[in-house]
Design a protein around this motif. Sequence first.
Motif, PDB file in Angstrom:
ATOM      1  N   UNK A  42      35.960  38.523  44.060  1.00  0.00           N
ATOM      2  CA  UNK A  42      35.106  39.644  44.682  1.00  0.00           C
ATOM      3  C   UNK A  42      35.924  40.205  46.123  1.00  0.00           C
ATOM      4  N   UNK A  43      35.763  41.261  46.317  1.00  0.00           N
ATOM      5  CA  UNK A  43      36.240  42.116  47.524  1.00  0.00           C
ATOM      6  C   UNK A  43      35.390  42.673  48.379  1.00  0.00           C
ATOM      7  N   UNK A  44      35.113  42.512  49.312  1.00  0.00           N
ATOM      8  CA  UNK A  44      34.062  43.099  50.385  1.00  0.00           C
ATOM      9  C   UNK A  44      34.447  43.537  51.540  1.00  0.00           C
ATOM     10  N   UNK A  45      34.419  44.779  51.821  1.00  0.00           N
ATOM     11  CA  UNK A  45      34.835  45.313  53.248  1.00  0.00           C
ATOM     12  C   UNK A  45      34.076  44.832  54.319  1.00  0.00           C
ATOM     13  N   UNK A  46      32.936  44.367  54.242  1.00  0.00           N
ATOM     14  CA  UNK A  46      32.248  44.061  55.579  1.00  0.00           C
ATOM     15  C   UNK A  46      32.590  42.477  55.739  1.00  0.00           C
ATOM     16  N   UNK A  47      31.760  41.833  56.852  1.00  0.00           N
ATOM     17  CA  UNK A  47      32.034  40.559  57.209  1.00  0.00           C
ATOM     18  C   UNK A  47      30.831  39.843  56.697  1.00  0.00           C
ATOM     19  N   UNK A  48      30.822  38.487  56.642  1.00  0.00           N
ATOM     20  CA  UNK A  48      29.917  37.614  56.228  1.00  0.00           C
ATOM     21  C   UNK A  48      28.967  37.265  57.605  1.00  0.00           C
ATOM     22  N   UNK A 205      35.455  34.829  46.996  1.00  0.00           N
ATOM     23  CA  UNK A 205      34.956  35.696  47.882  1.00  0.00           C
ATOM     24  C   UNK A 205      35.919  36.227  48.989  1.00  0.00           C
ATOM     25  N   UNK A 206      36.557  37.454  48.951  1.00  0.00           N
ATOM     26  CA  UNK A 206      37.173  37.802  50.237  1.00  0.00           C
ATOM     27  C   UNK A 206      36.484  38.888  51.007  1.00  0.00           C
ATOM     28  N   UNK A 207      36.003  38.487  52.413  1.00  0.00           N
ATOM     29  CA  UNK A 207      35.167  39.632  53.153  1.00  0.00           C
ATOM     30  C   UNK A 207      36.477  40.301  53.954  1.00  0.00           C
ATOM     31  N   UNK A 208      35.677  41.240  54.575  1.00  0.00           N
ATOM     32  CA  UNK A 208      36.749  42.166  55.484  1.00  0.00           C
ATOM     33  C   UNK A 208      37.873  42.497  54.821  1.00  0.00           C
ATOM     34  N   UNK A 209      37.777  42.906  53.320  1.00  0.00           N
ATOM     35  CA  UNK A 209      38.761  43.263  52.546  1.00  0.00           C
ATOM     36  C   UNK A 209      38.351  44.810  52.140  1.00  0.00           C
ATOM     37  N   UNK A 210      39.033  45.676  52.521  1.00  0.00           N
ATOM     38  CA  UNK A 210      38.892  47.183  52.034  1.00  0.00           C
ATOM     39  C   UNK A 210      40.121  47.327  50.917  1.00  0.00           C
ATOM     40  N   UNK A 211      39.277  47.942  49.644  1.00  0.00           N
ATOM     41  CA  UNK A 211      40.026  48.371  48.740  1.00  0.00           C
ATOM     42  C   UNK A 211      40.522  49.663  48.834  1.00  0.00           C
ATOM     43  N   UNK A 212      42.097  50.225  48.832  1.00  0.00           N
ATOM     44  CA  UNK A 212      42.599  51.353  49.005  1.00  0.00           C
ATOM     45  C   UNK A 212      42.472  52.073  47.517  1.00  0.00           C
ATOM     46  N   UNK A 222      44.940  48.363  36.242  1.00  0.00           N
ATOM     47  CA  UNK A 222      45.978  47.234  36.183  1.00  0.00           C
ATOM     48  C   UNK A 222      46.085  46.296  37.259  1.00  0.00           C
ATOM     49  N   UNK A 223      45.669  46.868  38.316  1.00  0.00           N
ATOM     50  CA  UNK A 223      45.869  46.164  39.870  1.00  0.00           C
ATOM     51  C   UNK A 223      44.798  46.923  40.811  1.00  0.00           C
ATOM     52  N   UNK A 224      44.326  46.212  41.644  1.00  0.00           N
ATOM     53  CA  UNK A 224      43.578  46.594  42.691  1.00  0.00           C
ATOM     54  C   UNK A 224      44.392  46.252  43.965  1.00  0.00           C
ATOM     55  N   UNK A 225      44.526  47.241  44.709  1.00  0.00           N
ATOM     56  CA  UNK A 225      45.352  47.421  45.948  1.00  0.00           C
ATOM     57  C   UNK A 225      44.346  47.319  47.151  1.00  0.00           C
ATOM     58  N   UNK A 226      44.378  46.379  48.137  1.00  0.00           N
ATOM     59  CA  UNK A 226      43.467  46.076  49.234  1.00  0.00           C
ATOM     60  C   UNK A 226      44.159  45.721  50.334  1.00  0.00           C
ATOM     61  N   UNK A 227      43.416  45.703  51.410  1.00  0.00           N
ATOM     62  CA  UNK A 227      43.935  45.271  52.707  1.00  0.00           C
ATOM     63  C   UNK A 227      42.877  44.457  53.221  1.00  0.00           C
TER      64      UNK A 227
END
Length: 507
Positions: A42-48, A205-212, A222-227
Amino acid sequence: MKGSFHPSNALQLEADAVIIGSGAGGASVADVLTAAGLSIIMLEEGQHIPSSSASPIAREAFSAAWRGGGITAAIGRPPITYAEGRCVGGGTEINSAITQRADGDLINEWRKLNKIENFTADELAPYYERAETVVNASLTHGALGRATGILRQGGKALGWKVSELKRGQRGCKGANRCSYVCPNGAKQSMSVTLLPKAVNRGMRLLAQTRVDKIRIEKRRATEVIARSRDAGGQVVPVHVKAGMVFVCAGAIHTPALLRRSGKRERIGNTLRLHPTIKATALFSEPVDAHQSRLPLTAITEFMPDQRIGGSVFTPSVFGLSLAEDWTNRGDLMRDLRFCGSYYGMIRPRGVGSVRWLPGFNEPLVRFKLAPEDWIALSQVLTRLGQAMFAAGARKVFPSIFGHEGWTSPDQVHEFWDKPLPNGATNLMTVHLFSSCPPGEHQDACPVDSYGRVRGVENLFVADGSLIPEAPGVNPQMTIMALAFRVAEAALYRSAQERARSAARDKI
């Protein structure tokens, strides 16, 4: 929460499924998939934000948990301010936790309008029940405070239906900080219910991770690219390959992500929301709304098209509302104990849009009210004023810049049969939906009846974007119900694909 971590270097990950967003939709999908034994990222842009570190200071709380610090607007005349959560748990961390189902007649209308398969109130009932059980949907016991009593008193004096509101809660202590992230863990948001369960089953779970971007090739994601960001705040690339991709980023950012991933047809063209107008009511006797729970009754006589309710009231939030017209209303801060904040909400006929803008983090959001929406807003504001005076208010200030306020119930009919002044009216919303409506009506629906994006075999939407139109109630239970349904359908579809593949291999 275990699993909410910061990577220290570039990550190349693989899983059975990746879920983008950790709010009501994403957490519900995670619950279904992890229970089935799938490996999930799971990728979440915000923080926990754990309950123990939730700030009681509005500026800090809004900055930490709300997108844009709570100040974002859909362009229109007037612009409509909207609120989104951006933290682990998403909007469930900052909402009032009110639990309501969409009206059965509306569900039937949506089924016919969009040709949605297996979509009736009876067929959705098990999913609603599951959502309500997860959050312990229940009435609040004990004294609720004068702020709640005002709505009950006003509605009953006018002969209108008034309903008690259930909330997702366990042992609410009445801190009145629902919109700040509950400091006690009593609000049954996703960060204290489904997400810990999914993490304990092995979800990463990866917090503070924005999907581009979601890379799509040959009809498959095929792939999710994030920062992501490491502990020092440095950007870390993240690439995730998965058998299924679930976009659960909300009614604004789900269509924006899909569009910048190359899926644009009919996506983000049908945004709906609940236009809401507030009013401050001044009473002769203390209300002390800042020392009690948010109002837990609502005037439901005119639902699903109109509803009258009460807002979270703290000194700082009250000050922000007065800031709309501080010159004329700033003095009301001295009467804080004698004031309450209430609202009228409508189901609009107007439609908005979401567009991705290259080079910008935030999408362009537009919303245009239909002429009949202005009349509906005038009517619900009139009814709100009537209820306040019926409950003993001595003055009511509608959220209209420069308005002197009403001092008698006779004055509230000022706008009954004419639109509100659009250049001076302040509108807001905390409910957003419908930007990716489901169904088999292919000219109108960018996803099928079970949330699968058209033209992509393994890409699904599971959040408020799926609610076909404005439901007229708080949307969390509907979001969770539809997300459970999408996840189950995706599992079934995946099992069928594996069976077909195995059969081909035997030939």
